[in-house]
Design a protein around this motif. Sequence first.
Motif, PDB file in Angstrom:
ATOM      1  N   ILE A  73       0.832  -1.201   0.000  1.00 51.90           N
ATOM      2  CA  ILE A  73       0.000   0.000   0.000  1.00 51.90           C
ATOM      3  C   ILE A  73       0.870   1.255   0.000  1.00 51.90           C
ATOM      4  O   ILE A  73       0.527   2.257  -0.633  1.00 51.90           O
ATOM      5  CB  ILE A  73      -0.963  -0.012   1.207  1.00 51.90           C
ATOM      6  N   ILE A  74       1.994   1.223   0.687  1.00 54.81           N
ATOM      7  CA  ILE A  74       2.910   2.366   0.693  1.00 54.81           C
ATOM      8  C   ILE A  74       3.396   2.665  -0.720  1.00 54.81           C
ATOM      9  O   ILE A  74       3.659   3.824  -1.065  1.00 54.81           O
ATOM     10  CB  ILE A  74       4.095   2.101   1.650  1.00 54.81           C
ATOM     11  N   LEU A  75       3.465   1.652  -1.553  1.00 51.82           N
ATOM     12  CA  LEU A  75       3.833   1.861  -2.964  1.00 51.82           C
ATOM     13  C   LEU A  75       2.656   2.383  -3.783  1.00 51.82           C
ATOM     14  O   LEU A  75       2.743   2.456  -5.010  1.00 51.82           O
ATOM     15  CB  LEU A  75       4.321   0.554  -3.591  1.00 51.82           C
ATOM     16  N   ALA A  76       1.552   2.745  -3.105  1.00 46.75           N
ATOM     17  CA  ALA A  76       0.312   3.186  -3.759  1.00 46.75           C
ATOM     18  C   ALA A  76      -0.328   2.038  -4.532  1.00 46.75           C
ATOM     19  O   ALA A  76      -0.991   2.242  -5.550  1.00 46.75           O
ATOM     20  CB  ALA A  76       0.559   4.372  -4.688  1.00 46.75           C
ATOM     21  N   GLY A  77      -0.115   0.820  -4.041  1.00 43.85           N
ATOM     22  CA  GLY A  77      -0.703  -0.360  -4.664  1.00 43.85           C
ATOM     23  C   GLY A  77      -1.480  -1.166  -3.642  1.00 43.85           C
ATOM     24  O   GLY A  77      -1.963  -0.645  -2.639  1.00 43.85           O
ATOM     25  N   THR A  78      -1.607  -2.448  -3.887  1.00 39.34           N
ATOM     26  CA  THR A  78      -2.262  -3.362  -2.949  1.00 39.34           C
ATOM     27  C   THR A  78      -1.872  -4.782  -3.333  1.00 39.34           C
ATOM     28  O   THR A  78      -1.142  -4.987  -4.307  1.00 39.34           O
ATOM     29  CB  THR A  78      -3.803  -3.184  -2.989  1.00 39.34           C
ATOM     30  N   ASP A  79      -2.356  -5.757  -2.579  1.00 37.09           N
ATOM     31  CA  ASP A  79      -2.086  -7.157  -2.903  1.00 37.09           C
ATOM     32  C   ASP A  79      -3.272  -7.997  -2.446  1.00 37.09           C
ATOM     33  O   ASP A  79      -3.384  -8.323  -1.260  1.00 37.09           O
ATOM     34  CB  ASP A  79      -0.807  -7.640  -2.232  1.00 37.09           C
ATOM     35  N   ILE A  80      -4.149  -8.320  -3.367  1.00 41.26           N
ATOM     36  CA  ILE A  80      -5.332  -9.106  -3.012  1.00 41.26           C
ATOM     37  C   ILE A  80      -5.068 -10.610  -3.113  1.00 41.26           C
ATOM     38  O   ILE A  80      -5.978 -11.412  -2.880  1.00 41.26           O
ATOM     39  CB  ILE A  80      -6.544  -8.715  -3.881  1.00 41.26           C
ATOM     40  N   SER A  81      -3.826 -10.987  -3.426  1.00 42.15           N
ATOM     41  CA  SER A  81      -3.472 -12.408  -3.426  1.00 42.15           C
ATOM     42  C   SER A  81      -2.931 -12.850  -2.075  1.00 42.15           C
ATOM     43  O   SER A  81      -2.622 -14.027  -1.879  1.00 42.15           O
ATOM     44  CB  SER A  81      -2.416 -12.687  -4.501  1.00 42.15           C
ATOM     45  N   ASN A 130       4.782 -11.118  -8.856  1.00 40.80           N
ATOM     46  CA  ASN A 130       3.933  -9.932  -8.698  1.00 40.80           C
ATOM     47  C   ASN A 130       4.712  -8.652  -8.963  1.00 40.80           C
ATOM     48  O   ASN A 130       4.297  -7.793  -9.743  1.00 40.80           O
ATOM     49  CB  ASN A 130       3.338  -9.880  -7.284  1.00 40.80           C
ATOM     50  N   GLY A 131       5.844  -8.522  -8.281  1.00 37.38           N
ATOM     51  CA  GLY A 131       6.639  -7.305  -8.405  1.00 37.38           C
ATOM     52  C   GLY A 131       7.192  -7.099  -9.798  1.00 37.38           C
ATOM     53  O   GLY A 131       7.200  -5.975 -10.318  1.00 37.38           O
ATOM     54  N   PHE A 132       7.635  -8.178 -10.438  1.00 41.97           N
ATOM     55  CA  PHE A 132       8.222  -8.063 -11.778  1.00 41.97           C
ATOM     56  C   PHE A 132       7.179  -7.609 -12.792  1.00 41.97           C
ATOM     57  O   PHE A 132       7.457  -6.752 -13.635  1.00 41.97           O
ATOM     58  CB  PHE A 132       8.811  -9.407 -12.207  1.00 41.97           C
ATOM     59  N   CYS A 133       5.980  -8.184 -12.718  1.00 46.62           N
ATOM     60  CA  CYS A 133       4.927  -7.794 -13.668  1.00 46.62           C
ATOM     61  C   CYS A 133       4.557  -6.321 -13.513  1.00 46.62           C
ATOM     62  O   CYS A 133       4.303  -5.623 -14.500  1.00 46.62           O
ATOM     63  CB  CYS A 133       3.696  -8.673 -13.469  1.00 46.62           C
ATOM     64  N   MET A 134       4.535  -5.846 -12.278  1.00 46.98           N
ATOM     65  CA  MET A 134       4.214  -4.432 -12.049  1.00 46.98           C
ATOM     66  C   MET A 134       5.349  -3.522 -12.488  1.00 46.98           C
ATOM     67  O   MET A 134       5.129  -2.491 -13.136  1.00 46.98           O
ATOM     68  CB  MET A 134       3.907  -4.201 -10.557  1.00 46.98           C
ATOM     69  N   VAL A 139       1.772  -3.153 -15.163  1.00 45.97           N
ATOM     70  CA  VAL A 139       0.415  -3.658 -14.967  1.00 45.97           C
ATOM     71  C   VAL A 139      -0.067  -3.218 -13.588  1.00 45.97           C
ATOM     72  O   VAL A 139       0.691  -3.241 -12.613  1.00 45.97           O
ATOM     73  CB  VAL A 139       0.363  -5.193 -15.088  1.00 45.97           C
ATOM     74  N   HIS A 140      -1.325  -2.819 -13.490  1.00 46.54           N
ATOM     75  CA  HIS A 140      -1.861  -2.330 -12.223  1.00 46.54           C
ATOM     76  C   HIS A 140      -1.801  -3.437 -11.160  1.00 46.54           C
ATOM     77  O   HIS A 140      -2.096  -4.603 -11.456  1.00 46.54           O
ATOM     78  CB  HIS A 140      -3.305  -1.866 -12.417  1.00 46.54           C
ATOM     79  N   PRO A 141      -1.416  -3.073  -9.916  1.00 45.03           N
ATOM     80  CA  PRO A 141      -1.314  -4.082  -8.844  1.00 45.03           C
ATOM     81  C   PRO A 141      -2.578  -4.913  -8.654  1.00 45.03           C
ATOM     82  O   PRO A 141      -2.502  -6.110  -8.355  1.00 45.03           O
ATOM     83  CB  PRO A 141      -1.024  -3.238  -7.598  1.00 45.03           C
ATOM     84  N   THR A 148      -2.652 -13.632  -9.730  1.00 48.93           N
ATOM     85  CA  THR A 148      -1.898 -14.565  -8.888  1.00 48.93           C
ATOM     86  C   THR A 148      -2.792 -15.171  -7.802  1.00 48.93           C
ATOM     87  O   THR A 148      -2.574 -16.310  -7.380  1.00 48.93           O
ATOM     88  CB  THR A 148      -0.681 -13.879  -8.243  1.00 48.93           C
ATOM     89  N   GLN A 149      -3.797 -14.425  -7.375  1.00 47.38           N
ATOM     90  CA  GLN A 149      -4.751 -14.977  -6.415  1.00 47.38           C
ATOM     91  C   GLN A 149      -5.426 -16.225  -6.982  1.00 47.38           C
ATOM     92  O   GLN A 149      -5.513 -17.264  -6.322  1.00 47.38           O
ATOM     93  CB  GLN A 149      -5.812 -13.934  -6.061  1.00 47.38           C
ATOM     94  N   LEU A 150      -5.885 -16.126  -8.233  1.00 47.76           N
ATOM     95  CA  LEU A 150      -6.543 -17.263  -8.882  1.00 47.76           C
ATOM     96  C   LEU A 150      -5.566 -18.404  -9.137  1.00 47.76           C
ATOM     97  O   LEU A 150      -5.896 -19.583  -8.939  1.00 47.76           O
ATOM     98  CB  LEU A 150      -7.175 -16.798 -10.197  1.00 47.76           C
ATOM     99  N   ILE A 151      -4.362 -18.048  -9.567  1.00 47.44           N
ATOM    100  CA  ILE A 151      -3.342 -19.072  -9.840  1.00 47.44           C
ATOM    101  C   ILE A 151      -2.985 -19.825  -8.563  1.00 47.44           C
ATOM    102  O   ILE A 151      -2.926 -21.069  -8.536  1.00 47.44           O
ATOM    103  CB  ILE A 151      -2.082 -18.424 -10.455  1.00 47.44           C
ATOM    104  N   VAL A 152      -2.733 -19.074  -7.484  1.00 49.62           N
ATOM    105  CA  VAL A 152      -2.351 -19.700  -6.215  1.00 49.62           C
ATOM    106  C   VAL A 152      -3.478 -20.575  -5.681  1.00 49.62           C
ATOM    107  O   VAL A 152      -3.231 -21.666  -5.162  1.00 49.62           O
ATOM    108  CB  VAL A 152      -1.955 -18.623  -5.187  1.00 49.62           C
ATOM    109  N   TYR A 153      -4.724 -20.125  -5.823  1.00 47.42           N
ATOM    110  CA  TYR A 153      -5.850 -20.938  -5.363  1.00 47.42           C
ATOM    111  C   TYR A 153      -5.905 -22.251  -6.135  1.00 47.42           C
ATOM    112  O   TYR A 153      -6.146 -23.323  -5.543  1.00 47.42           O
ATOM    113  CB  TYR A 153      -7.159 -20.167  -5.525  1.00 47.42           C
TER     114      TYR A 153
END
Length: 346
Positions: A73-81, A130-134, A139-141, A148-153
């Motif tokens: 979030i400090i990077l102005a992003g998020t991580d829903i995975s 995640n970080g590399f794609c962004m 690509v938006h976080p 990645t959430q779907l992939i990991v699930y």
Amino acid sequence: MKKLDALKAMNPEDRKRAIGDFLMNNAMFIIIAVTIIYIWIRVPSFLSITSIINIINLTAAKLPIALGVGGCIILAGTDISAGRQVGLAACISAGLQLTVNKLFPGLGVMPIPVALLAVIVTGSIIGLVNGFCMAQFKVHPFIVTLSTQLIVYGVILMFLQLGTNGGQTLSGMSEGYRNFISGTLFTVGTAKVPMYVLYSVIITAIVWVIWNKTAFGKNMFAVGSNEDAANVSGVNVKKTIILVFIMAGILYAITGFIDAARIASVNATTGLNYEADAIAACVIGGISFVGGIGKVSGAIIGVLLLQVIFVGLNFLSVDANLLYIVKGLIILVACCIDMRKYLVRK
């Protein structure tokens, strides 16, 4: 005292505006405080020693994932995975610590450091992706971590199908693993403080040092504040973004490693919606979605207050389904307040 004197010195109109701004900017804390007082009046045992220790234990269990999401979030992003990454780490931890292993027949109980290393490597790889794609493809976080959430699930579901397990819940973990995580650190009266509280304190201290005392931490806040300005000033923006998400992945992995032994059973729903709790805790604690703003202490306060609310609602025997509405409202209100602060400063 000085602020009070300054308030008294204002003309009535300015004083009214200042009080209104204070109430609006601190609305979430005021609402939570009023709720806590209300629950305490209704159920005095809510703030008993046993209940307080339970709240501290829950806070310690959820703090690592909140710190990981906080960095994003400090990077102005998020991580829903984040929640699914916790679930995968819990599955891997349990799978390597089963006394009767249905996932890997013939494999004995692995040493605890091996299980911990396995989940840390897994979390690091997901964080790297995640970080590399962004960083590389801009690509938006939200899109990256949704993917990645779907992939990991999917990986979790396939993992639980290994061997003869057939997708069933994993339980029957080794006593050594459970004692390492949930063994008694010390007791307060009849309330037990488990070992993972100590681990959470150590992890929090390490994250504090990284955020506040390292060049990487300063770069993280610089990128979150203004990516273009950080790039011009010599900050390696891509490297910083990637490292932040790798660190987040490691923190999610540790959360899953703790959860598997803490809960003592793991299935495909483990970690579900953990990211919602982490995001809510971060925004309550003042980690801003506008980027570049946040403190470790804020994450701690946010997680603590959130657990106080959830435990309190359980004391009131509130329908568990209502907790989802409460979480959603907390995130929405906290983000609105955060954005208002940003617009006022701007």
